[in-house]
Design an enzyme around this catalytic site. Structure first.
Site, PDB file in Angstrom:
ATOM      1  N   CYS A  39       5.683   8.399  -9.437  1.00  0.00           N
ATOM      2  CA  CYS A  39       4.799   7.992  -8.341  1.00  0.00           C
ATOM      3  C   CYS A  39       5.587   7.513  -7.122  1.00  0.00           C
ATOM      4  O   CYS A  39       5.013   7.003  -6.174  1.00  0.00           O
ATOM      5  CB  CYS A  39       3.803   6.933  -8.787  1.00  0.00           C
ATOM      6  N   HIS A  83       8.305   0.595   2.669  1.00  0.00           N
ATOM      7  CA  HIS A  83       6.845   0.592   2.671  1.00  0.00           C
ATOM      8  C   HIS A  83       6.273   0.920   4.036  1.00  0.00           C
ATOM      9  O   HIS A  83       5.161   1.431   4.151  1.00  0.00           O
ATOM     10  CB  HIS A  83       6.321  -0.722   2.106  1.00  0.00           C
TER      11      HIS A  83
HETATM   12  C1  PEP Z   1       8.580   2.991  -6.225  1.00  0.00           C
HETATM   13  O1  PEP Z   1       9.339   2.023  -6.233  1.00  0.00           O
HETATM   14  O2  PEP Z   1       8.966   4.169  -6.291  1.00  0.00           O
HETATM   15  C2  PEP Z   1       7.124   2.790  -6.159  1.00  0.00           C
HETATM   16  C3  PEP Z   1       6.302   3.801  -6.293  1.00  0.00           C
HETATM   17  O3  PEP Z   1       6.666   1.530  -5.873  1.00  0.00           O
HETATM   18  P1  PEP Z   1       6.745   0.891  -4.398  1.00  0.00           P
HETATM   19  O4  PEP Z   1       7.135   2.002  -3.458  1.00  0.00           O
HETATM   20  O5  PEP Z   1       5.425   0.331  -4.088  1.00  0.00           O
HETATM   21  O6  PEP Z   1       7.799  -0.134  -4.556  1.00  0.00           O
END
Ligand code: PEP
Ligand code: MG
Length: 543
Positions: free
Chosen positions: A476, A187
């Site tokens: 996503c 993140h």
């Molecule tokens: C993912 O895991 O690909 C996602 C889009 O969610 P996050 O990155 O917030 O875990």
């Protein structure tokens, strides 16, 4: 000047150089001993230390404005709190503690009392902890933990940064970011991209590098020693895109934005996003000590939805846990938080929190006119998906889907798609769980490469299920932000792609040069490849 050169993983595009500022490691608990030989003079060290800390905070407040100014002024006052100082001095004289240990313990009592009081008082507990750490660091003669104040534009170097720290970085002061740990889908990397700060993660050895300045290339991952001269971020030329996701044969694919704040939403709208494919609601509350009220949540969501009136927005319910713990949902540490009670799992024990969030989302949708759907994170089974959909419908939200980011969900895609309106593949977590490779760890970054053919094969399963059932399947995760990989994903049956605002134009423009036939050929080649490099070459061949 040293000629040192290190290779990490470039995760946020652009190149910049400047003087290095290190983020100090978190402060260890000061030891109980040794007992001071002269308790009186040991106790006398406390007040000057608190005064120095308070003065520094007051100086910072002078250069700040708005909320930041108010917070700094309040924190400065806390550092000078006579009862904190008195209690700490007493602990030195009566109990024979060192000054650092005494401040640590005295502040601990305040923290516990504030936390027990709850509400606004509990929010202040963090401020007291911050003051405590600053005073303890001053007494120990070490740098205080956390992001240091940047007087002028600098390159930040850290072991790793928490998402909450990264979200608060000021792009006008942080020229670039280099971390020793961290993976491309962490993140921290995602937030650096959305702030437009060039970043390199998994840069082994950068903490030991004793240099004045660094030159950071967020595209190649190369980090070189420099003389510290400031050269601000130079980003590559952006492609031109008209804001419609369409292949040259007329095949439509929605090109959407990933957002976590009003600023992200405004940037995504300005970059031409057709809507939002992932609104990470937990990013709104990384600092909250208590569950925000429905009214506060409604206000926060409405601020993000506002630029998308009349457009589709997928709001993900809180994905708390793992590297994004929320104090009010994940209070207890877990041995393996990425495998623990995170995402929708939190809601099984506390459905009322989910229900309140759904109520707030419905209210924000009504207020802004955005065409809102909701989506649950970390779903493993079709029964969990069905449970979520029924709660969403009960809250008056008609369109509900789930993320596919746990391998079992990809393997159960058909059953899941039967009970939801859509799914969206979170390739970041899906990769982490398929390869058993922590997405925050630099040492396993190569496994978290979204071009890995085993990951693509799982995505293909979900794409086939969507095509068979006639239901939308989006991506996503960060995979959607790679223009060539986006073509492969379309060839695998993906119907929408959602990404950081900085990637929208490049992906949109690339799609316009491809056709569904080409995408399917590219996908076939990549699926059959033995490794990520060959998969990329195979995907490029038909283009
Ligand atoms: C993912 O895991 O690909 C996602 C889009 O969610 P996050 O990155 O917030 O875990
Ligand atoms: Mg995820």
């Amino acid at each position: 000047m040293s000629s040192a050169r290190l290779n990490g993983v470039g995760v946020s595009s652009g190149r910049a150089s400047g003087p290095v500022v290190r983020v100090a490691e978190s402060l260890p608990e000061p030891p109980l001993g040794p007992r001071p030989t002269d308790p009186k003079s040991e106790a006398a060290r406390i007040r000057p230390a608190t005064e120095v800390v308070a003065q520094r905070l007051t100086d910072r407040a002078k250069h700040a404005s708005g909320d930041a100014k108010a917070v700094l002024e309040t924190t400065a006052a806390m550092a000078n709190d006579p009862s904190l100082i008195k209690q700490a001095e007493k602990l030195v004289i009566d109990d024979g503690l060192t000054a650092a240990r005494a401040v640590y313990q005295a502040a601990g009592k305040f923290v516990t009392a504030l936390q027990a009081a709850g509400g606004y008082m509990a929010e202040r507990a963090r401020d007291v902890q911050d003051v405590r750490d600053r005073v303890v660091a001053e007494l120990l003669g070490i740098a205080p933990p956390g992001i240091p104040d940047l007087a002028s534009p600098s390159v930040l170097v850290a072991r790793d940064l928490a998402p909450a720290d990264t979200a608060g970085l000021d792009p006008s002061k942080v020229l670039a970011l280099v971390t020793e740990e961290g993976g491309p889908t962490s993140h921290t990397a995602i937030l650096a991209r959305s702030l437009g700060i060039p970043a390199v993660v998994a840069c082994r050895g950068v903490l030991e590098l004793l240099v004045e300045g660094l030159d950071v290339d967020g595209d190649t991952g190369v980090v070189r020693a420099s003389d510290g001269t400031v050269r601000a971020a130079a980003t590559g030329k952006k492609a031109v895109w008209n804001g419609v996701g369409i292949l040259k044969d007329g095949h439509r694919v929605k090109v959407l934005g990933n957002v976590g704040s009003p600023a992200d939403a405004a940037a995504a709208a300005a970059a031409g996003a057709e809507g939002v494919g992932l609104f990470r609601t937990e990013f709104c509350f990384l600092d909250a000590a208590e569950e925000p009220s429905v009214a506060a949540q409604t206000e926060a969501y409405a601020a993000v939805l506002a630029p998308f009136a009349g457009k589709p927005v997928v709001v993900r319910t809180l994905d708390a846990g793992a590297d994004k713990p929320l104090a009010f949902l994940n209070p207890d540490p877990e041995p393996n938080p990425a495998l623990g009670v995170r995402g929708l799992r939190v809601a099984f024990d506390r459905p009322e929190v989910l229900d309140r969030q759904l109520t707030a989302i419905a209210a924000a949708a009504a207020q802004t006119g955005a065409d809102v759907s909701v989506m649950a994170p970390m779903v493993a089974l079709a029964s969990e998906a069905a449970w979520f959909v029924s709660r969403a419908r009960a809250a008056g939200i008609q369109r509900a889907g789930v993320m596919v980011e746990v391998p079992s969900a990809a393997l159960a895609a058909r059953e899941i798609l039967q009970v939801v309106d859509f799914v969206s593949i979170g390739t970041n977590d899906l990769a982490q769980y398929v390869f058993a490779a922590d997405r925050q760890l630099g040492g396993v970054a190569a496994l978290n490469d979204p071009w890995q053919p085993p990951l693509l094969r799982l995505i293909a399963l979900v794409g086939e299920a969507g095509t068979a059932l006639g239901k939308p399947v989006g991506v996503c995760g960060e995979a959607a932000a790679d223009p060539l990989l986006a073509c492969v994903l379309i060839g695998l049956g993906i119907t929408s792609l959602s990404m950081n605002h900085t990637a929208l134009a490049d992906v949109g423009a690339r799609l316009a040069t491809s056709s569904l036939d080409i995408c399917q050929l590219a996908a076939r080649g990549a699926l059959a490849a033995p490794d990520p490099g060959t998969a990329k070459l195979a995907a490029r061949a038909p283009h």
